[in-house]
Design a protein around this motif. Structure first.
Motif, short mmCIF file in Angstrom:
data_model
loop_
_atom_site.label_atom_id
_atom_site.label_comp_id
_atom_site.label_asym_id
_atom_site.label_seq_id
_atom_site.Cartn_x
_atom_site.Cartn_y
_atom_site.Cartn_z
N LYS A 327 0.82 -1.21 0.00
CA LYS A 327 0.00 0.00 0.00
C LYS A 327 0.85 1.26 0.00
O LYS A 327 1.96 1.29 0.50
CB LYS A 327 -0.92 -0.02 1.22
CG LYS A 327 -1.93 -1.15 1.14
CD LYS A 327 -2.89 -1.13 2.31
CE LYS A 327 -3.89 -2.26 2.16
NZ LYS A 327 -4.81 -2.34 3.29
N ASN A 328 0.27 2.31 -0.58
CA ASN A 328 0.94 3.61 -0.60
C ASN A 328 0.71 4.31 0.73
O ASN A 328 -0.43 4.54 1.13
CB ASN A 328 0.37 4.48 -1.73
CG ASN A 328 0.67 3.87 -3.08
OD1 ASN A 328 1.77 3.42 -3.33
ND2 ASN A 328 -0.34 3.86 -3.96
N SER A 329 1.79 4.66 1.41
CA SER A 329 1.68 5.36 2.68
C SER A 329 1.65 6.86 2.43
O SER A 329 2.48 7.39 1.70
CB SER A 329 2.85 5.00 3.59
OG SER A 329 2.77 3.64 3.95
N THR A 330 0.66 7.51 3.03
CA THR A 330 0.44 8.93 2.80
C THR A 330 0.55 9.71 4.11
O THR A 330 -0.30 9.56 4.99
CB THR A 330 -0.96 9.15 2.19
OG1 THR A 330 -1.09 8.34 1.02
CG2 THR A 330 -1.18 10.62 1.84
N PRO A 331 1.59 10.54 4.26
CA PRO A 331 1.70 11.35 5.48
C PRO A 331 0.70 12.51 5.45
O PRO A 331 0.59 13.23 4.46
CB PRO A 331 3.14 11.88 5.44
CG PRO A 331 3.83 11.11 4.35
CD PRO A 331 2.77 10.69 3.40
N ILE A 332 -0.02 12.66 6.56
CA ILE A 332 -1.01 13.74 6.71
C ILE A 332 -0.68 14.48 8.01
O ILE A 332 -0.31 13.86 9.01
CB ILE A 332 -2.44 13.16 6.82
CG1 ILE A 332 -2.78 12.28 5.63
CG2 ILE A 332 -3.47 14.28 7.02
CD1 ILE A 332 -3.15 13.01 4.38
N HIS A 360 7.17 14.16 3.10
CA HIS A 360 6.45 15.36 2.65
C HIS A 360 4.95 15.12 2.84
O HIS A 360 4.41 14.13 2.35
CB HIS A 360 6.76 15.63 1.17
CG HIS A 360 8.24 15.74 0.91
ND1 HIS A 360 8.94 16.89 1.09
CD2 HIS A 360 9.14 14.80 0.50
CE1 HIS A 360 10.22 16.69 0.80
NE2 HIS A 360 10.36 15.43 0.44
N PHE A 361 4.32 16.01 3.56
CA PHE A 361 2.88 15.86 3.85
C PHE A 361 2.06 16.09 2.60
O PHE A 361 2.24 17.08 1.89
CB PHE A 361 2.45 16.85 4.94
CG PHE A 361 3.06 16.55 6.28
CD1 PHE A 361 2.54 15.55 7.08
CD2 PHE A 361 4.15 17.28 6.74
CE1 PHE A 361 3.10 15.27 8.32
CE2 PHE A 361 4.72 17.01 7.97
CZ PHE A 361 4.19 16.00 8.76
N GLN A 362 1.13 15.16 2.33
CA GLN A 362 0.26 15.31 1.18
C GLN A 362 -0.91 16.23 1.48
O GLN A 362 -1.43 16.89 0.60
CB GLN A 362 -0.26 13.94 0.72
CG GLN A 362 -1.01 14.03 -0.60
CD GLN A 362 -1.13 12.67 -1.26
OE1 GLN A 362 -0.28 11.82 -1.11
NE2 GLN A 362 -2.22 12.48 -1.99
#
Length: 481
Positions: A327-332, A360-362
């Protein structure tokens, strides 16, 4: 405060209390937590007073490592409240909130006959409610930096002078390595009061025999070193430094190691998977950092933690025949801070440190706090107010967007270097920094996160919650409901 102590007949008991008093900008809560855990593991009956609380006010009063029970809290609360209502007048009115809580701590620790009372300063030192203690056994000053400047002063020297206000004549004190400006002020204050001030060095991790500290982060070795010095001095001055507690700088007693490795503190470098979303697809990384220096430490911890988490999850999920299932991990980012703090100082540190580690926060989500709980033990959330003032959150969003998109929203040179770093990354990955959102309430932001993950099973949200301990407490309460 002295008048209140007399009203509550605590002036005698407080003079007999064996107190460890700790001030500082960063790490004072962690230092107190380590100190309590060490002495509890040495067999002592401990009382710990800290602030703020995250979910329940009883967190501020810990007996033997546990929050005080509801029954005891209510009994001591009304005992103090009723006596003060009876005794106060126009000249000496009812105490303010934090003063009352400090008085309540003294009442609890006196009545429960604790062997040691560990007190964390609420704000500053010199004029803090806890500074009514006149004869502590030992004092500690954790790392100093810029916070509450509107009250404590705008220079490190002024802030250090306020913190040094807890020094008492002839009472030993310890601090950690400090910036020169801060150390100069601490040494001067100590010499004026004949205070033997020593520098506690960070703990050597080899002393833990391969175990990890109970509190996560490299900076915790600084706090652990201070806690060890405070405990050894307390043991020596109270006549307990014997046998297994011998002052051996080359090793640590087993009880010290156990205390350091089992210590726990909510809302600091804490990781929680959302139980509403399966497979660890929504993970909250909680840290109540709210000063520029602690924001940098928080960012480093977050970057290392999400990389560890991604590697673990990908190892569990990766199948030889279908590598694409990873899975693609997405920083928020989920953020709020008090309006007295400067986002132009906080957010650049966070962005730059994360970018340095390739994170880098999406999305950045900005929400108001909702900490308005007024019942002991209740876990019901307050009803959302229809007309919420979001002007501060909109300011935070504008600062964020200007930092991300390179608008010259600040004169700081470090901000300029952030812009370059961000722009370089955006060219490589156009999906990075695609936006920010302001939500009128935290529950709506949590719902948006949950809905987004559930609508796209191929992504995993890693949400850093920071900027305010109140926000961290609100998220903990919501997620655990």
């Amino acid at each position: 405060m002295f008048d209140y102590l007399k009203m509550l007949e605590l002036d005698g008991p407080i003079s007999q209390m064996k107190v460890i008093h700790v001030a500082g900008t960063k790490g004072k809560g962690s230092t107190c937590t380590f100190t309590e855990s060490i002495l509890r593991n040495c067999g002592f009956h401990t009382g710990l007073f800290t602030s703020p609380h995250l979910i329940d006010v009883r967190e501020r009063f810990r007996l033997d490592g546990m929050d005080i029970s509801q029954e005891k809290f209510l009994a001591y609360f009304w005992s103090c409240w009723d006596r003060l209502k009876e005794k106060t007048n126009d000249d000496v009115p009812m105490p303010t909130y934090f003063r009352f809580l400090a008085l309540l701590a003294f009442k609890i620790f006196s009545a429960e006959q604790v062997d040691v009372a560990i007190l964390e300063v609420g704000l500053g030192g010199k004029f803090d409610a806890t500074n009514v203690v006149q004869a502590p056994i030992v004092c500690g000053i954790s790392s100093l930096g810029y916070d509450h400047t509107e009250i404590l002063g705008h220079t490190l020297g002024e802030i250090s002078g306020e913190k040094a206000g807890i020094f008492k004549h002839g009472v030993p004190a310890f601090t950690v390595p400090q910036p020169d400006e801060a150390m100069t002020v601490l040494k001067k204050a100590a010499s004026e009061l004949d205070v033997p001030l020593q520098i506690a060095l960070p703990l050597d991790r080899n002393f833990l025999h391969g175990l990890d500290l109970g509190l996560v982060g490299e900076h915790q070795y600084i706090n652990a070193g201070l806690a060890i010095a405070l405990c050894r001095t307390w043991l020596r001055k109270t006549g307990h430094l014997e046998g297994t507690y011998l002052d051996q700088p080359s090793s640590l007693p087993e009880q010290f190691v156990r205390g350091l490795t089992t210590a726990s503190l909510q809302g600091r470098a804490q990781i929680i998977s959302d139980p509403y979303v399966g497979s660890g697809n929504l993970v909250f990384y909680l840290d109540g950092a709210h000063s520029p220096e602690s924001m940098e430490v928080c960012a480093r911890w977050f970057c290392l933690a999400i990389k560890d988490n991604v590697q673990q999850q990908n190892f569990l999920e990766e199948k030889p025949q279908n590598v694409a299932s990873v899975k693609n991990s997405t920083p928020i980012l989920l953020f709020n801070c008090m309006s007295v703090r400067d986002p132009q100082l906080l957010l650049p540190r966070l962005i730059k440190t994360c970018a340095h580690h390739g994170v880098h926060f999406q999305k950045a989500l900005f929400v108001p706090n909702m900490s308005v709980y007024n019942k002991v033990g209740t876990y019901a959330l307050p009803s959302a107010e229809p007309d919420v003032d979001l002007s501060w959150q909109l300011i935070l969003q504008r600062v964020w967007d200007s930092l991300i998109h390179g608008d010259k929203g600040a004169d700081d040179q470090s901000t300029g270097s952030i812009h370059e770093e961000v722009r370089d990354n955006t060219k490589k990955d156009p999906t990075s920094y695609e936006g920010s959102l302001v939500f009128p309430s935290l529950p709506l932001a949590i719902r948006w996160l949950r809905d987004s993950v559930q609508q796209n099973q191929s992504i995993r949200f890693q949400v850093l919650v920071t900027g305010s301990l109140h926000l961290v407490g609100d998220v903990l309460r919501l997620v655990r409901q």
